[in-house]
Scaffold this motif. Structure first.
Motif, short mmCIF file in Angstrom:
data_model
loop_
_atom_site.label_atom_id
_atom_site.label_comp_id
_atom_site.label_asym_id
_atom_site.label_seq_id
_atom_site.Cartn_x
_atom_site.Cartn_y
_atom_site.Cartn_z
N UNK A 69 0.84 -1.20 0.00
CA UNK A 69 0.00 0.00 0.00
C UNK A 69 0.87 1.24 0.00
N UNK A 70 0.44 2.30 -0.67
CA UNK A 70 -0.91 2.47 -1.23
C UNK A 70 -1.06 1.93 -2.66
N UNK A 71 -0.03 1.20 -3.18
CA UNK A 71 -0.10 0.82 -4.59
C UNK A 71 -1.34 -0.04 -4.89
N UNK A 72 -1.49 -1.11 -4.11
CA UNK A 72 -2.60 -2.03 -4.39
C UNK A 72 -3.94 -1.31 -4.28
N UNK A 73 -4.12 -0.59 -3.19
CA UNK A 73 -5.41 0.04 -2.92
C UNK A 73 -5.74 1.16 -3.90
N UNK A 74 -4.72 1.94 -4.27
CA UNK A 74 -5.01 3.05 -5.18
C UNK A 74 -5.28 2.54 -6.59
N UNK A 75 -4.53 1.52 -7.01
CA UNK A 75 -4.81 0.95 -8.34
C UNK A 75 -6.20 0.34 -8.38
N UNK A 76 -6.63 -0.21 -7.27
CA UNK A 76 -7.99 -0.75 -7.21
C UNK A 76 -9.00 0.37 -7.50
N UNK A 77 -8.75 1.54 -6.94
CA UNK A 77 -9.61 2.69 -7.20
C UNK A 77 -9.55 3.07 -8.69
N UNK A 78 -8.33 3.04 -9.24
CA UNK A 78 -8.16 3.37 -10.66
C UNK A 78 -8.98 2.39 -11.51
N UNK A 79 -8.89 1.10 -11.15
CA UNK A 79 -9.62 0.10 -11.95
C UNK A 79 -11.13 0.33 -11.87
N UNK B 32 -3.77 10.44 -4.02
CA UNK B 32 -3.98 9.15 -3.35
C UNK B 32 -4.64 9.40 -2.01
N UNK B 33 -5.82 8.83 -1.82
CA UNK B 33 -6.39 8.94 -0.48
C UNK B 33 -6.53 7.56 0.16
N UNK B 34 -6.21 6.52 -0.59
CA UNK B 34 -6.33 5.18 -0.01
C UNK B 34 -5.24 4.97 1.04
N UNK B 35 -5.42 3.96 1.86
CA UNK B 35 -4.52 3.79 3.01
C UNK B 35 -3.11 3.38 2.60
N UNK C 153 -2.33 3.56 7.89
CA UNK C 153 -2.46 5.01 7.96
C UNK C 153 -3.26 5.52 6.78
N UNK C 154 -3.90 6.64 6.99
CA UNK C 154 -4.50 7.36 5.86
C UNK C 154 -4.57 8.83 6.23
N UNK C 155 -4.48 9.64 5.22
CA UNK C 155 -4.54 11.09 5.43
C UNK C 155 -5.41 11.66 4.30
N UNK C 156 -6.60 12.09 4.65
CA UNK C 156 -7.58 12.49 3.62
C UNK C 156 -8.07 13.91 3.91
N UNK C 157 -8.08 14.71 2.87
CA UNK C 157 -8.52 16.10 3.02
C UNK C 157 -10.02 16.20 2.73
N UNK C 158 -10.65 17.22 3.28
CA UNK C 158 -12.08 17.42 3.00
C UNK C 158 -12.30 17.82 1.54
N UNK C 159 -11.21 18.17 0.84
CA UNK C 159 -11.36 18.47 -0.60
C UNK C 159 -10.99 17.27 -1.47
N UNK C 160 -10.58 16.17 -0.84
CA UNK C 160 -10.25 14.98 -1.62
C UNK C 160 -11.48 14.41 -2.31
N UNK C 161 -11.25 13.59 -3.29
CA UNK C 161 -12.37 12.93 -3.96
C UNK C 161 -12.88 11.80 -3.07
N UNK C 162 -14.17 11.55 -3.08
CA UNK C 162 -14.69 10.40 -2.33
C UNK C 162 -14.26 9.09 -3.00
N UNK C 163 -14.27 7.99 -2.28
CA UNK C 163 -13.93 6.70 -2.91
C UNK C 163 -14.82 6.44 -4.12
N UNK C 164 -14.25 5.79 -5.12
CA UNK C 164 -14.96 5.64 -6.41
C UNK C 164 -16.29 4.91 -6.25
N UNK C 165 -16.34 3.91 -5.35
CA UNK C 165 -17.58 3.13 -5.28
C UNK C 165 -18.74 3.91 -4.67
N UNK C 166 -18.50 5.08 -4.13
CA UNK C 166 -19.62 5.86 -3.58
C UNK C 166 -20.40 6.61 -4.67
#
Ligand code: GAL
Length: 861
Positions: A330-340, A421-424, A750-763
């Motif tokens: 991580x975050x490679x696996x998790x972020x690529x999952x979002x990309x897919x 990247x906002x994934x963990x 760990x994760x660090x997400x801003x209130x301006x970040x994009x929501x997870x794709x599945x939402x």
């Protein structure tokens, strides 16, 4: 009457269902292609694929790695077929254990994924001799990879063998199996020039031979611009977005997107930033691609003597989304999952149209896939390597970080940007389990004694057995050993008269040895004199070393070693190894003494290899010595000890720091060559590599000044809880009491997400919600313990406001709420996964007017 009617109905349905499955089974899927995509059962598909090479892990690991691939959003698993492990001796096959190709493909099938079988049978792949068996090289008149009768006969025979095996097991999609694609040859186009016209003929022959095998699924040739129809030529590289196949009737396919790079002994550890990998993927689908494969998705381990080379390391981790040990990176696996997921949201538009291109700025562009009936997907790219940009697209303004792609599955809403990247992330740890420092208590004759754990035996220096043979002159190594061992002894003797000046003036003669490599140890009168290691150059190196000779007869024993055979390049199969001369002694009264053509006595392999010391068993010929005088820092020693496996399921590594170079076996299984004494260059590393700008294999590296590889994977299935045997053969000198066993696990999430970040794709439910005026989903911070038997057990840090720092060292900023810890604890503790909305609705607003973020560090147990 009631019963028979019910029964008849049941029978009717049983018949119908049976017929249905029969039909499925008998006819399988149709796989074809057109200009746009691979077409499965009449439907164009956008496919994401990943390479997992079956012999680089164990059958026990396959289901988990494949499931993790599926969870990561892959549709297809790709593997080469490795000829040399399957046919180590001509016409003698091995498809057992790690080499059980059918089982691997069936495991892919059971997971519900497709397979791409790259039969080759040339693989490259940093694999010994590119996957060719060395006996092939010894066939008279053979020339590899060209229009040559003996080669073509063997290549066709093996290819047919594999195809027939797959057909017998009904594994092609056309038969109801998972294999939707096959590859013949590999990147021949990159090296074809020197083969001239014969090479061109060979390509035509290879294509028609493959097509003639009638698999019912398409064939590909990668990096082969002249791939004959109907074979699809595909692209390999760090980026393939500019690629087009050689005919408008073929789709744009990328068979190797290098997720990182391979490690060499003596090299630094390469890594590829996630943002750049994600960028390359999104750019490819943006510009018309519909099939992309990660090389590697799980790299694994080069066990035994399978590494190519020379000098490819035992670890083939590759910085892949699943690490060498089978854990998520991580975050490679998790972020690529979002990309897919984001790309799959575009699938309907992608398969129905060619992209329309619009220039948005000097280095910014849009590709729009608009398929009528409102289906529309867009990709906005900023390929500037330094500057962010704001572009206007369809009347709306979009911020694009440098070197990034935004994905808009409805042509309006950005669901993902490849630079954000906002994934963990996870921080991994290698926990010390036990050292092999030396002593354990045992009762001998009723008395408590401390006895060293280690036993040992000395490998003889020079010729040791009846199979030694003498010849005038120097022999090329690969032809001599047929690669049955890394080791070949070249021994001779030299007479020194007592009137030699060097005997009196304190100087020493210089031994000059020209060798094709790869590594050389020198012993004079059975004493270790030194070593020299070559490079990956075809011409080898010349060792120059002062040696201590005495008056009278002197024994010179040169141990030449291969470290993986060449696997790439035009005519790579003809590269030699070993001492081909000249061998010259300088500094004698009579001037240079050329030893090259005198009598040499050879011995192939080690005594311990022949007598199977690596099993650890004691036999009449293998007697292990124990006692307090354990040899340390001495060359050519076999060591043995017993160990208990670490409890639990965490993957195991052997830390071989303190050892020099050699091979290690656990319960008789070779875990590969080890070489912790080979240190990476002191400079040229960066821990925070700028992802922006074109990546190359040397761009981002770590581990400078450290051993290239000190940790060696010991698969769980190779050990029992207690009573395991570790055997090492140490060539140069090491201290086995420094060895330790470690386990690999997640230290923190760990994760660090801003209130301006994009929501997870599945939402996103684009058309349903946004299109009809619904509200946009909110950004979320998500945590997930990778192992299903673990739960989030503590929150080590949580801050909403302006936290700073990295995983493991987050700190609060000037702005923070008091609620963060309790909100996150409530949402996460005791769960395998949790998500927390990152908004002031959730946390309150500690500093109005400033953009806030949530940083969390948690642990799983
Ligand atoms: C490619 C080759 C692969 C692998 C890769 C580097 O050229 O097709 O097999 O060697 O390079 O990891």
């Amino acid at each position: 009457m009631e019963l028979p009617r019910k029964l008849m109905l049941a029978l009717f349905w049983a018949f119908v269902l049976n017929e249905f499955f029969q039909i499925q089974h008998v006819y399988g899927a149709t796989v074809s292609y057109d200009s746009r995509a691979i077409v499965i059962d009449g439907k164009r598909r956008v496919l994401v694929s990943g390479s997992i090479h079956y012999p680089r892990s164990t059958p026990e690991m396959w289901p988990d790695i494949i499931q993790k691939s599926k969870d990561g959003g892959l549709d297809v698993i790709e593997t080469y077929v490795f000829w040399n492990i399957h046919e180590p001796v001509q016409n003698q096959y091995n498809f057992e254990g790690r080499f059980d190709l059918v089982k691997f493909i069936k495991t892919v099938q059971q997971a519900g994924l497709y397979a791409h079988l790259r039969i080759g049978p040339y693989a490259c792949a940093e694999w010994n001799y590119g996957g060719f068996p060395v006996w092939l090289h010894l066939i008279p008149g053979i020339q590899f990879r060209t229009d040559n009768g003996p080669f073509k006969t063997e290549m066709e025979r093996f290819t047919r063998k594999i195809v027939d095996m797959m057909k017998d097991e009904k594994l092609f999609a056309s038969q109801g199996g998972p294999i939707i694609l096959s590859q013949i040859e590999n990147e021949y186009g990159n090296v074809a020039g020197p083969y001239g016209e014969a090479g061109k003929q060979y390509v035509k022959w290879a294509a028609s031979m493959a097509v003639g095998l009638d698999t019912g699924v398409p064939w590909v040739m990668c990096q082969q611009a002249d791939a004959p129809d109907p074979v699809i030529n595909t692209c390999n590289g760090f980026y393939c977005d500019g690629f087009k196949a050689n005919s408008p009737s073929k789709p744009t396919m990328w068979t190797e997107n290098w997720s990182g790079w391979f490690l060499s002994f003596g090299g630094r550890v390469p890594y590829r930033p996630t943002e750049d990998l994600a960028f390359s993927v999104a750019r490819f689908y943006q510009r018309g691609g519909t099939f992309q494969n990660y090389y590697m998705y799980h790299g694994g381990t080069n066990f035994g003597r399978t590494t190519g080379g020379p000098f490819i390391a035992t670890s083939y981790d590759y910085d892949a989304p699943i690490d060498e040990y089978g854990l998520l990176r991580e975050p490679k696996w998790g972020f690529l999952k979002e990309v897919h997921k984001a790309i799959k949201l575009c699938e309907a538009a992608l398969i129905n149209a060619e992209p329309a291109y619009t220039k948005l700025g000097s280095a910014q562009e849009a590709h729009v896939y608009s398929a009528g009936s409102g289906t529309c997907a867009a990709f906005l790219a900023n390929i500037d390597t330094h500057s962010d940009a704001t572009v206007t697209f369809r009347g709306t303004s979009y911020h694009l970080p440098a070197w990034s792609v935004s994905i808009l599955p409805d042509c309006t809403n950005v669901v993902l940007n490849t630079a954000k990247i906002s994934s963990q992330t996870t921080s991994m740890q290698m926990k010390l389990h036990s050292t092999l420092a030396g002593s354990r208590s045992m009762k001998i004759a009723g008395i408590e004694m401390v006895s060293p754990n280690w036993t040992w035996q000395q490998e003889p220096i020079g010729v040791w057995g009846s199979k030694g043979f003498s010849k005038s002159g120097l022999l090329e190594q690969i032809t001599t050993t047929a690669d049955s061992s890394d080791y070949l002894w070249y021994t001779t003797s030299v007479q020194v008269d007592d009137n030699e000046v060097f005997l009196k003036d304190g100087t020493q003669p210089i031994l000059n040895v020209k060798t094709l490599g790869h590594d050389l140890h020198v012993f004079i009168n059975e004493q270790y004199a030194g070593s020299q290691t070559g490079s990956s150059s075809q011409s080898g190196f010349t060792l120059k070393m002062p040696i201590a000779l005495k008056s009278g007869m002197n024994d010179i024993a040169l141990l030449s070693m291969t470290v993986g055979l060449q696997n790439y390049g035009s005519f790579f199969d003809t590269w030699g190894a070993g001492i081909t001369g000249p061998v010259i002694l300088k500094g004698l009264n009579g001037g240079d003494k050329n030893l090259s053509s005198q009598q040499w006595t050879y011995q192939i392999g080690l005594k311990g290899e022949q007598l199977k010391y690596y099993t650890g068993e004691s036999t009449a010929t293998a007697t292990w010595t124990s006692g307090a005088d354990l040899p340390k820092k001495q060359p050519m020693i076999w060591y043995k000890t017993a160990f208990d496996a670490p409890d639990g399921n965490d993957p195991i590594a052997l830390n071989l720091l303190g050892m020099g170079k050699g091979v290690a076996w656990v319960n008789g299984q070779s875990i590969g060559r080890y070489w912790p004494a080979y240190i990476a260059p002191a400079s040229g590393c960066t821990d925070s590599c700028d992802y922006r700008g074109a990546y190359s294999s040397g761009k981002c590296q770590t581990n400078c000044g450290q051993p290239s590889q000190k940790l060696y994977h010991v698969p769980r299935s190779w050990v029992q809880p207690t009573g395991n045997v570790l055997v090492l053969f140490e060539e140069m000198g090491g201290d086995p009491t420094q060895i330790s066993f470690m386990t690999r696990s997640v230290k923190s999430l760990c994760a660090h997400v801003s209130e301006t970040h994009l929501p997870p794709v599945d939402l996103w439910q684009l058309n349903a919600e946004i299109g009809s005026g619904g509200t946009k989903p909110k950004p979320e911070l998500r945590l997930h313990c990778p192992s299903s038997d673990q739960l989030i057990s503590s929150i080590k840090f949580a801050s909403f406001g302006s936290p700073k720092g990295k995983c493991g060292s987050f700190i609060h900023g000037h702005c923070k709420t008091d609620t963060a810890m309790s909100v996150v604890e409530q949402a996460c503790i005791g769960r395998q996964s949790c998500s927390v909305e990152v908004s002031i609705d959730k946390f309150g607003d500690p500093c109005t007017g400033t953009t806030k973020s949530l940083a969390v560090e948690a642990s799983c147990s």
